[in-house]
Scaffold this motif. Structure first.
Motif, PDB file in Angstrom:
ATOM      1  N   GLY A 110       0.793  -1.218   0.000  1.00 16.39           N
ATOM      2  CA  GLY A 110       0.000   0.000   0.000  1.00 16.39           C
ATOM      3  C   GLY A 110       0.827   1.271   0.000  1.00 16.39           C
ATOM      4  O   GLY A 110       2.023   1.270  -0.336  1.00 16.39           O
ATOM      5  N   LEU A 111       0.184   2.361   0.391  1.00 18.31           N
ATOM      6  CA  LEU A 111       0.810   3.682   0.365  1.00 18.31           C
ATOM      7  C   LEU A 111       1.683   3.934   1.586  1.00 18.31           C
ATOM      8  O   LEU A 111       1.500   3.315   2.639  1.00 18.31           O
ATOM      9  CB  LEU A 111      -0.271   4.770   0.291  1.00 18.31           C
ATOM     10  CG  LEU A 111      -1.151   4.780  -0.960  1.00 18.31           C
ATOM     11  CD1 LEU A 111      -2.310   5.754  -0.792  1.00 18.31           C
ATOM     12  CD2 LEU A 111      -0.331   5.126  -2.197  1.00 18.31           C
ATOM     13  N   ASN A 112       2.592   4.893   1.443  1.00 14.42           N
ATOM     14  CA  ASN A 112       3.485   5.269   2.548  1.00 14.42           C
ATOM     15  C   ASN A 112       3.247   6.742   2.896  1.00 14.42           C
ATOM     16  O   ASN A 112       3.994   7.619   2.448  1.00 14.42           O
ATOM     17  CB  ASN A 112       4.937   5.041   2.147  1.00 14.42           C
ATOM     18  CG  ASN A 112       5.885   5.246   3.306  1.00 14.42           C
ATOM     19  OD1 ASN A 112       5.466   5.523   4.426  1.00 14.42           O
ATOM     20  ND2 ASN A 112       7.174   5.112   3.046  1.00 14.42           N
ATOM     21  N   PRO A 113       2.211   7.041   3.699  1.00 15.45           N
ATOM     22  CA  PRO A 113       1.874   8.450   3.980  1.00 15.45           C
ATOM     23  C   PRO A 113       2.903   9.167   4.845  1.00 15.45           C
ATOM     24  O   PRO A 113       2.860  10.403   4.944  1.00 15.45           O
ATOM     25  CB  PRO A 113       0.522   8.333   4.694  1.00 15.45           C
ATOM     26  CG  PRO A 113       0.539   6.983   5.318  1.00 15.45           C
ATOM     27  CD  PRO A 113       1.288   6.109   4.372  1.00 15.45           C
ATOM     28  N   SER A 140      -4.168   8.345  10.366  1.00 15.76           N
ATOM     29  CA  SER A 140      -5.260   8.694   9.462  1.00 15.76           C
ATOM     30  C   SER A 140      -5.110  10.159   9.067  1.00 15.76           C
ATOM     31  O   SER A 140      -4.217  10.859   9.552  1.00 15.76           O
ATOM     32  CB  SER A 140      -6.619   8.463  10.122  1.00 15.76           C
ATOM     33  OG  SER A 140      -6.784   9.335  11.231  1.00 15.76           O
ATOM     34  N   TYR A 141      -5.993  10.630   8.206  1.00 14.05           N
ATOM     35  CA  TYR A 141      -5.996  12.042   7.841  1.00 14.05           C
ATOM     36  C   TYR A 141      -6.621  12.854   8.966  1.00 14.05           C
ATOM     37  O   TYR A 141      -7.736  12.574   9.413  1.00 14.05           O
ATOM     38  CB  TYR A 141      -6.778  12.263   6.544  1.00 14.05           C
ATOM     39  CG  TYR A 141      -6.094  11.699   5.329  1.00 14.05           C
ATOM     40  CD1 TYR A 141      -5.012  12.355   4.744  1.00 14.05           C
ATOM     41  CD2 TYR A 141      -6.526  10.503   4.760  1.00 14.05           C
ATOM     42  CE1 TYR A 141      -4.373  11.838   3.630  1.00 14.05           C
ATOM     43  CE2 TYR A 141      -5.901   9.981   3.636  1.00 14.05           C
ATOM     44  CZ  TYR A 141      -4.825  10.652   3.084  1.00 14.05           C
ATOM     45  OH  TYR A 141      -4.189  10.133   1.979  1.00 14.05           O
ATOM     46  N   PHE A 158     -11.463   7.863   3.232  1.00 12.29           N
ATOM     47  CA  PHE A 158     -10.492   7.027   3.933  1.00 12.29           C
ATOM     48  C   PHE A 158     -11.172   6.087   4.908  1.00 12.29           C
ATOM     49  O   PHE A 158     -10.751   4.932   5.083  1.00 12.29           O
ATOM     50  CB  PHE A 158      -9.489   7.917   4.677  1.00 12.29           C
ATOM     51  CG  PHE A 158      -8.459   7.159   5.463  1.00 12.29           C
ATOM     52  CD1 PHE A 158      -7.364   6.595   4.833  1.00 12.29           C
ATOM     53  CD2 PHE A 158      -8.594   7.003   6.844  1.00 12.29           C
ATOM     54  CE1 PHE A 158      -6.422   5.890   5.562  1.00 12.29           C
ATOM     55  CE2 PHE A 158      -7.645   6.298   7.572  1.00 12.29           C
ATOM     56  CZ  PHE A 158      -6.552   5.744   6.934  1.00 12.29           C
ATOM     57  N   THR A 159     -12.232   6.527   5.564  1.00  6.00           N
ATOM     58  CA  THR A 159     -12.895   5.699   6.571  1.00  6.00           C
ATOM     59  C   THR A 159     -13.561   4.474   5.957  1.00  6.00           C
ATOM     60  O   THR A 159     -13.784   3.475   6.643  1.00  6.00           O
ATOM     61  CB  THR A 159     -13.949   6.501   7.350  1.00  6.00           C
ATOM     62  OG1 THR A 159     -14.986   6.919   6.445  1.00  6.00           O
ATOM     63  CG2 THR A 159     -13.342   7.733   8.000  1.00  6.00           C
ATOM     64  N   GLN A 160     -13.875   4.551   4.653  1.00  3.47           N
ATOM     65  CA  GLN A 160     -14.489   3.415   3.973  1.00  3.47           C
ATOM     66  C   GLN A 160     -13.450   2.482   3.353  1.00  3.47           C
ATOM     67  O   GLN A 160     -13.797   1.484   2.732  1.00  3.47           O
ATOM     68  CB  GLN A 160     -15.447   3.919   2.890  1.00  3.47           C
ATOM     69  CG  GLN A 160     -16.630   4.702   3.412  1.00  3.47           C
ATOM     70  CD  GLN A 160     -17.583   3.839   4.216  1.00  3.47           C
ATOM     71  OE1 GLN A 160     -17.847   2.702   3.863  1.00  3.47           O
ATOM     72  NE2 GLN A 160     -18.100   4.381   5.303  1.00  3.47           N
ATOM     73  N   GLY A 192      -7.629   1.628   3.370  1.00  2.17           N
ATOM     74  CA  GLY A 192      -7.008   2.875   3.802  1.00  2.17           C
ATOM     75  C   GLY A 192      -5.736   3.093   3.017  1.00  2.17           C
ATOM     76  O   GLY A 192      -5.773   3.495   1.865  1.00  2.17           O
ATOM     77  N   VAL A 193      -4.591   2.800   3.652  1.00  2.20           N
ATOM     78  CA  VAL A 193      -3.312   2.898   2.944  1.00  2.20           C
ATOM     79  C   VAL A 193      -2.478   1.635   3.117  1.00  2.20           C
ATOM     80  O   VAL A 193      -1.350   1.578   2.640  1.00  2.20           O
ATOM     81  CB  VAL A 193      -2.488   4.114   3.452  1.00  2.20           C
ATOM     82  CG1 VAL A 193      -3.204   5.413   3.160  1.00  2.20           C
ATOM     83  CG2 VAL A 193      -2.185   3.986   4.956  1.00  2.20           C
TER      84      VAL A 193
END
Length: 569
Positions: free
Chosen positions: A63-66, A170-171, A258-260, A329-330
């Motif tokens: 996944g992503l790396n925020p 999270s955001y 994001f929550t979904q 999410g990520v």
């Protein structure tokens, strides 16, 4: 995926993302371009507009790396200097390919610098107008604003960065980077087209992103963010959008909640895939019927081609065959490698097969047995040429036949790719030589000729490959009607068993669509008999598509659903 329908475009105000002094959402007006105020002394304001791109982790499937955002240039976006009090536009420009800008403004003026999530070029070709709008806020255009400042009497620098808004897990802040990330993928997707035709004129394209665009749907409703998935549509005046018969605006809709568990603004392959559908639709023609599709599905030939094209185009536009789609999410992702992955299903009905073929025609030929390396220009030439005007429905057969004709030296290599994917070579645009039925007794021949004023032998459809959305292999059949002179015709389909197949049943709700180089008319009645009356029709080749609306809903499993067809004229 694509969501197929009809028509185009819509337009509204702004959503402002305030920069420098923190990021917040609010509404505001907008204006056109301008220049400095008369002959008053001016200063030059320079700077760079950037956004935080959240990259994928180096390890696949992670996944992503925020926590490691990459500050990326906002390329070719519209930039304005506004009077801080009146919001009047004092001057405007666009950023460069590196995100830099320079703008002259009167000295000692209190201003705001605004970067819009819009790429706009008018006048001499090439031209474009790409905008990122908030479908849950009146289709407002996203924009990034600086704090107000006095221009003073000397030149100065003012940089703006749209932050990701990511907290710890999270955001937690405004997701200002998202609209600019979406637009930046469009920048790359646009570049590939310009590499083939430098003077391209891009029809307007709106991209709809919202932090509440979610994959779960109670009632499909774009204004509340219930969009189901990321998709492209060419619009629909009666799409059951929010309320029965509600209109659906044209454009690309992008997941963002994001929550979904599924956000797509940083998934460049996903957005470039949908841009590929936009190209099919606006530069060429797509006959895809859309609907649900998954890896391993055996699909209607038009849907398989369109989705395979979208997958391949994303790799071409990003020069990366590895399709990555972040999820959960990520923390995870799905995807595939166009270069190395072997499709679970091979054939003209497989989007995996078609995506791999198109990629291998484009790329430098690194796979064993891949001797084709045509690049994008010949592919785009077919897309904008024969595909737009073909009598056959859009499919891998039409594409391959046209590409072979235009590039005879590559014909053998193209055939080798088709053979690798169990697609018969030697077919014309109608797939006349195809022998691979995919295990469906109702898939071949792909087209049957029908004569005027003569009964047609039973036409049957089946659900052996599935029937969800009526878009799987064998769910629909195609008749080819050739008119040698203009005339009015009436086409009648009636549910009737096939006398030669005791296992068949009569279609309970036959439906028809008439095509002539694209959609022409469909029948809309219910019951066991359907009629299309069309007048006048010019001479030429027409395609009649037949299916049973009730296929899969009648409890008869994989039995063929059959109908008789009669064309009078």
């Amino acid at each position: 995926m694509s969501l197929k329908s009809v028509v185009w475009s819509r337009h509204s105000g702004f959503v402002v993302l305030s920069a420098l002094a923190g990021l917040a959402l609010s509404g505001c007006g907008g204006g056109g371009g301008g220049s400095g105020s008369g002959t008053a002394p001016t200063v030059t304001i320079t700077g760079k507009i950037t956004f935080d791109r959240i990259p994928f982790k180096a390890s696949p499937q992670k996944g992503l790396n925020p926590d490691a955002p990459i500050q990326s240039p906002a390329r070719l976006v519209v930039l304005e200097a506004l009077d801080a009090s009146s919001q009047a536009v004092l001057a405007s420009t666009t950023t460069s390919d590196t995100g830099d800008y320079s703008i002259s403004i009167a000295q000692n003026t209190n201003v705001i610098i605004r970067a819009k999530a819009q790429m706009l070029k008018q006048g001499a070709a090439p031209t474009w107008n790409f905008r990122v709008l908030n479908n849950t806020n009146g289709d407002a255009l996203y924009a990034l604003d600086s704090s107000s400042f006095d221009t003073g009497a000397v030149n100065s620098t003012h940089n703006l960065n749209a932050a990701s808004g990511w907290g710890t897990t999270s955001y937690t802040g405004t997701r200002a980077a998202a609209p600019f990330a979406v637009l930046d993928t469009v920048y790359s997707a646009r570049q590939l087209v310009l590499s083939a035709v430098a003077s391209s004129v891009f029809p307007d394209l709106n991209l709809y992103w919202s932090a509440t665009n979610k994959p779960t749907v109670n009632t499909f409703c774009t204004s509340s963010g219930d969009i189901g998935t990321t998709f492209y549509t060419n619009a629909a005046p009666n799409a059951d959008n929010c309320i029965d018969g509600g209109a659906l605006a044209a454009g690309i809709y992008v997941l963002g909640d994001f929550t979904q568990g599924d956000t797509d603004e940083f998934d460049q392959h996903v957005i470039a895939h949908e841009f590929g559908h936009y190209l099919e639709d606006r530069f060429s023609r797509s006959d895809s019927i859309g609907g649900s599709h998954n890896p391993g599905d055996k699909l209607d030939l038009r849907l398989a081609y369109s989705e395979g094209w979208g997958n391949a185009y994303s790799g071409m536009a990003l020069n990366d065959p590895v399709y990555r789609d972040s999820q959960s999410g990520v923390s995870s992702e799905g995807g595939f490698n166009l270069e190395t992955d072997v499709p679970s299903v091979h054939g003209w009905y497989s989007e995996g097969s078609i995506g791999g073929i198109l990629w291998d025609i484009f790329d430098s030929g690194t796979e064993a047995g891949d001797t084709v390396a045509l690049g994008f220009a010949p592919i785009f030439s077919v897309l904008t040429g024969s595909q737009a005007t073909s009598d056959a429905l859009t499919s891998i057969f039409e594409f391959a036949a046209a590409l072979r004709t235009a590039n005879p030296n590559a014909a053998q290599g193209i055939d080798d790719l088709l053979t690798r994917e169990s697609i018969s070579t030697g077919s014309d645009a109608f797939g006349n030589a195809e022998t691979n039925s995919g295990g469906s007794v109702t898939a071949l021949p792909i087209y049957r000729d029908v004569a005027l004023n003569a009964p047609t032998a039973a036409v049957c459809v089946g659900a052996s490959a599935g029937s969800s959305d009526n878009n799987k292999l064998g769910n629909r059949r195609f008749l080819r009607l050739t008119l040698t002179s203009p005339m009015a015709v009436t086409i009648t389909a009636t549910g009737a068993v096939d006398p030669a197949d005791t296992n068949s049943v009569a279609a309970t709700d036959p439906d028809m669509v008439l095509y002539h180089r694209g959609f022409l008319q469909r029948s809309e009645a219910t019951g066991q008999t359907e009629t299309i009356s069309q007048q006048p029709l010019a001479s030429g080749v027409y395609i009649i598509e037949l299916y049973d609306f009730d296929l899969g809903d009648t409890g008869v499993g994989t039995k063929p659903h059959c109908m008789s067809v009669f064309v009078t004229g």
